[in-house]
Design a protein around this motif. Sequence first.
Motif, short mmCIF file in Angstrom:
data_model
loop_
_atom_site.label_atom_id
_atom_site.label_comp_id
_atom_site.label_asym_id
_atom_site.label_seq_id
_atom_site.Cartn_x
_atom_site.Cartn_y
_atom_site.Cartn_z
N LEU A 148 -97.17 16.42 -57.56
CA LEU A 148 -98.60 16.71 -57.47
C LEU A 148 -98.98 16.91 -56.00
N CYS A 149 -99.93 17.87 -55.77
CA CYS A 149 -100.40 18.13 -54.40
C CYS A 149 -101.83 17.59 -54.23
N LYS A 150 -102.01 16.74 -53.22
CA LYS A 150 -103.36 16.24 -52.88
C LYS A 150 -103.87 17.05 -51.69
N CYS A 151 -104.90 17.95 -51.96
CA CYS A 151 -105.34 18.93 -50.95
C CYS A 151 -106.31 18.31 -49.95
N VAL A 152 -106.32 18.87 -48.74
CA VAL A 152 -107.33 18.49 -47.72
C VAL A 152 -108.63 19.18 -48.10
N PRO A 153 -109.76 18.72 -47.55
CA PRO A 153 -111.05 19.34 -47.90
C PRO A 153 -111.01 20.84 -47.59
N GLY A 154 -111.58 21.65 -48.46
CA GLY A 154 -111.60 23.10 -48.33
C GLY A 154 -110.51 23.78 -49.12
N TYR A 155 -109.58 23.02 -49.66
CA TYR A 155 -108.50 23.61 -50.46
C TYR A 155 -108.46 22.92 -51.83
#
Length: 1291
Positions: A60-67
Amino acid sequence: MKCASSPCQNGAICLDRVNEYNCFCVPGFQGNRCEIDINECASRPCKNNGTCLNEMDHYLCKCVPGYTGTFHAHVLVFHICMLVCCPGTSKLSCLCYSRVDVSLFCNKGVNCDAEIDECDSGPCQNGGKCTDHIGFYTCTCAPGFDGEHCELDILECASQPCLNNATCLEGVKNYSCVCWPVFCLPSKEVLCCASSGVCLAGYTGQRCEEDVDECAIDPCHNGGVCFERSNQTYYGTGHDFPSEFSYSQAAGFLCWCQPGFSGVECAVNIDECKTDPCENGATCKDAIADYFCYCAPSQDGITWGGKNCSVELTGCQMHACQNEALCIPTYQAETHGHLCQCQPGFYDAKCSTSTTFSFSSRGYIFIDMPMNNNRSRRDMAEDYLAMVSLRFRTTLPDAILFYRGNEAEYLFLELFDGMLHLGLRRDDAESSLLLKGLRVDDGQWHKAEVLLQDSLQLKLWHKACNTGVCLQDFPTRDGVASLSPAFLKTYIGGVDGDLTANNTWSRESFIGCLEDLEIDYQAILPLDIPHRESSPVELGCNRTEWCHSQPCSQRGLCVDLWATFRCDCTRPYEGQTCSHEYPAGTFGLEDSSSFASFTIADNPGSNFNISFFIRTLKLSGLVLQISNGTDPCLTVYLKSGQLQIATSSANAVTFSENLADGRRYLVTLTFQGGRVHASHSDRDVEVGQLAVLPLVVGFEVYVGGLPHQDHVSTWGGYFKGCLQDFQLNNHRMEFFPTQAENYSLPQKVYMGQTTNLAPGCISDDTCKVQTLTALCTVHGCLLQASLHGCTAVWLFHCSPVFQSGPCHNGGTCAITWNDFSCSCPANFTGKTCEERVWCASDPCPKATSCVDVPAGYVCLANATFHGNAAIEFTTNASVTRALNSLHLEFKTRDEDAILLWATEEVDSLQIAIQNSTLLVDIRSGNSIEGVSFLSQTPIADGSWHRVSLSMEEPSVMSSRWLIHLDGSVNVTLQGNAGNLDFLKNNVLIVLAENFTGCLGHVNIGGVYLPFTGQLSYPQPEQFLQSSRGHIQLGCTGADVCASSPCLNAGTCEDLFNSFRCACSVGWEGPLCESNIDDCKSSPCVHGDCMDSVADFQCDCFRGYIGKKCNINVDDCMRHQCLNGGTCVDGVYSYSCKCPAQYSGPRCEWLFPPQQCGKNFTCLNGGKCTSGTWGANCTCKPGFTGRKCQININECEPNPCQNGGTCQDSVNKYQCVCSASYTGEHCDVDVSRSFPPLIRATLLLALVAASVIAMKKRRATQGTYSPSRQEKDGARVELWNVIKLPPTERLI
């Protein structure tokens, strides 16, 4: 089983291989044992500084804000693999399924002035339809997808559609189930799933809902029971199942093997002999779930038995077996006992009852077998229709042994021409068996057995058979179909009625002895046979050896007819004992004229025979003439002692045997088709062609002469001698009326008339001759002159003498049939005692032997010479015979010496020893070359040697000479020489010149050269000793045996100044000093040899006995071949030669093999399984037998003690105790276990229970039935009496 320890981790599948295993990992793991969790974040799949979270089988990918985005990866490949069989290959491969997720990409305007078509980027995935809106878009997803961008595959597996723990694989709009697990049969290669292999899944079906029945193909062999691994009820209950169920172990099966088998599929027969359980030299033979020990033969008087041959059997040390029965020790339930193996003719437990009976006259006995008897034996001997076994003894060549049935249907066994013949007629089909060449009418005991089942079998125990038993069989048409009730009627020794007898070949009743008679495996006892006053049956076998006393005289052949005898007489003897001799007739007695005449009373024709005995010394004479009244048709006469056969129209033919020698001959003349054959003394010859006028009624036959004497001279005159038993075509010509008491003439005779014919065979009186002689004295000598003349001058003082008979010098005359013989006084010999025997008066001195020679005698002795003096001889000038031979005996050790020499001018004779060999040289007559000889073998060995020389042709002036040295054959010498007549001219003959040794007899031309020269002899022909030196008579040398040089009882033989030892048995060498190695010739055929003095001992290999270990122990003595199988002896083993319809090691299986459910059924709940030899039954406890048809009698031996009665039931028993005992085995004494009151109560209860039980048992289980006893008759069954214990093995 490497997978048994569960080495694979994290839910992996473990598959066994040869000496290894493989782990097939579930998605997300790797490593040899699937112990490594795959790090899906290792490839850094998250973009734009997103944080990757490693999960089970995904990330699973935990995105930074804006993505945003579920997966910040372009492609996510999710592998789900399953192990599948690869078509067309021999490997397992993984088939993987993929799911792809693509990141979303958005294109936005720069100045935000354009209506962004959010659908330009194709955000809708998986065929979804994008609908643009202001600032957003929506996706209408295709079926099977969901999510904002249709990126989510709808999870059909979420509802867990796959059953039985199967793995669900997502598809597009569908799913698939990977069932647990794959299972390959252990009998195949683990990794082979090609068409030749067999791979099974534990479950099958679209949802893995169907449990695969791995037991459907019957993978368990040899009666093994198959259990499915997928059946959860088996877990925790044994049968090698774990305590808890696991789907990873649900595929396949487990086999529960029958005792004696092992392996995954129960295909391995366990070798129970591998542990060597048999002791004391026994041989172990593996069986199914068992083993048998074949105990070694008795050694040192010890017999071993028991399961392992470890128990010394003592049951025969004291036994009650009778009538020379063989005692067989037994051992059962730790108790010693014995069985009695009866000799033929006896049976029961002690062999005390005789089974022998006899027929003394023509007749039979009838036995009506009960209907149920045939069926009651089916379980014991398999399917059979009829069986008869018996032993018989007779001398009749034709006799019926038994007959079963009636005129239309029958089974019989008979003797025909001395051989066994078996006949069967059933359902209009006939079968016949004849044991050719095996005669059984010799008065000895023979055993035969007839068995009718799916073939007709005849067995004969005979020493001429290869294995001691001859077997013939013939397939029957209907196999073992039912048998007609007519076959229950059995006749022994004959039949009732001529029509029935006509079915047999012999048609004669039996006279002789029978024993051990069994019908349908039921013994027929002599005491059970009904006896009537007129019955021909007698108990026992009273045998009279009629021919042992040789009742037939005159070389008559005795024929034993069991109850009497018959004499087949040789001509000319007749009568019951051949004691009557047909009288001979003497023709020409005292030179008279005699003849006999007969008239033919029938019509012999041109083919006939004439036979007669003839005895004569007269070389010529008429024997027979047949006349038609005017002219002779056939004449038989003697000429020069040979028979001449003549007719009036042809020259005579000659039988060239000399018949005129005074002996009696039987002559047969056969006239057949114009040819004549003559025979005598078992010699038959064809003498030639001769056309004979056919003989008819009224022809005259003249024997020995004719009425008119002048007619006889043509044929050599009257016959003189004896004629006897004269026959024409077996019609006897009677010379004299018979006078014998109790004797009647044969019917075919010709009565005739005789003239001067004397009865018997009489000789002339040949001793009655009278001779008149004169006895005169002339100068002291006696001369004999006849009355008709004198060869000398007549002198005075002569007196006439009458001499009676032909014998002179006091000889006694004896008549010897037309001749005479003279019994002479001791000092006379010759035909008429005319020659004097000088040695009869013992004229020679001691140490010499007297030898008669013509007109005198000579005293002979051996002489010893010592090399210093020779001896000389000359003739007395009266030797008249031709000297054409020489004989000389000598014994010496000289290597060079003169034995004999003589010479006259050019003629010479020399016999010498040269270089230890014999030299012979003869030069005489008109031959220049002479003859010479030099022996090949040395003769100077101290032994006696004999040399004989003779002319090959004595009548010629010069010829070859023959030499005979010791025992050799005659050798022809090279060259030619005349005779030795030059020695008559007073030539000096020198013997033993320079010779040391002994000389024996020496003669030249038959005239001896005696060493007793001082004696005078009467004979005119002599060699006289001319030298008068002393001659040492006898052959003596040094006493070389005085010191007893021969050892070990050897005998010393004097060889003239040397000796030789004749060794006693077992010794050899010059002095008998060496023990002969009796093992050198390897006398022990099957054993190790141990030498001893004049003997050897053999330590025999197993299976052989005898002095030379050459006798193979007959292992067939106690064979277990079934169903008519013939035992073939081997070495310490045997094999069974089965009839065509049986097979198996003991012929216990039917052939072709039976099949379960088709032609074979197990009884009493037994389970039927098919094996190598066919169908077999695994019986439930309490039953045994091939078809589980036998309820094991648990009451044998009786387990109930203290008089308790055992009641058998299925796989158990119950003891009915007496009033004083209780307990399972009636082993508890009631009086000692309870107080008096309780004991009394129990006693009453036990008595009541016993009474009730006994009543029930008598009512339902009793074996005595008066009605059945009356119906069946008393029968004792041998098989039941001699039955072996079921748990015991005797070898």
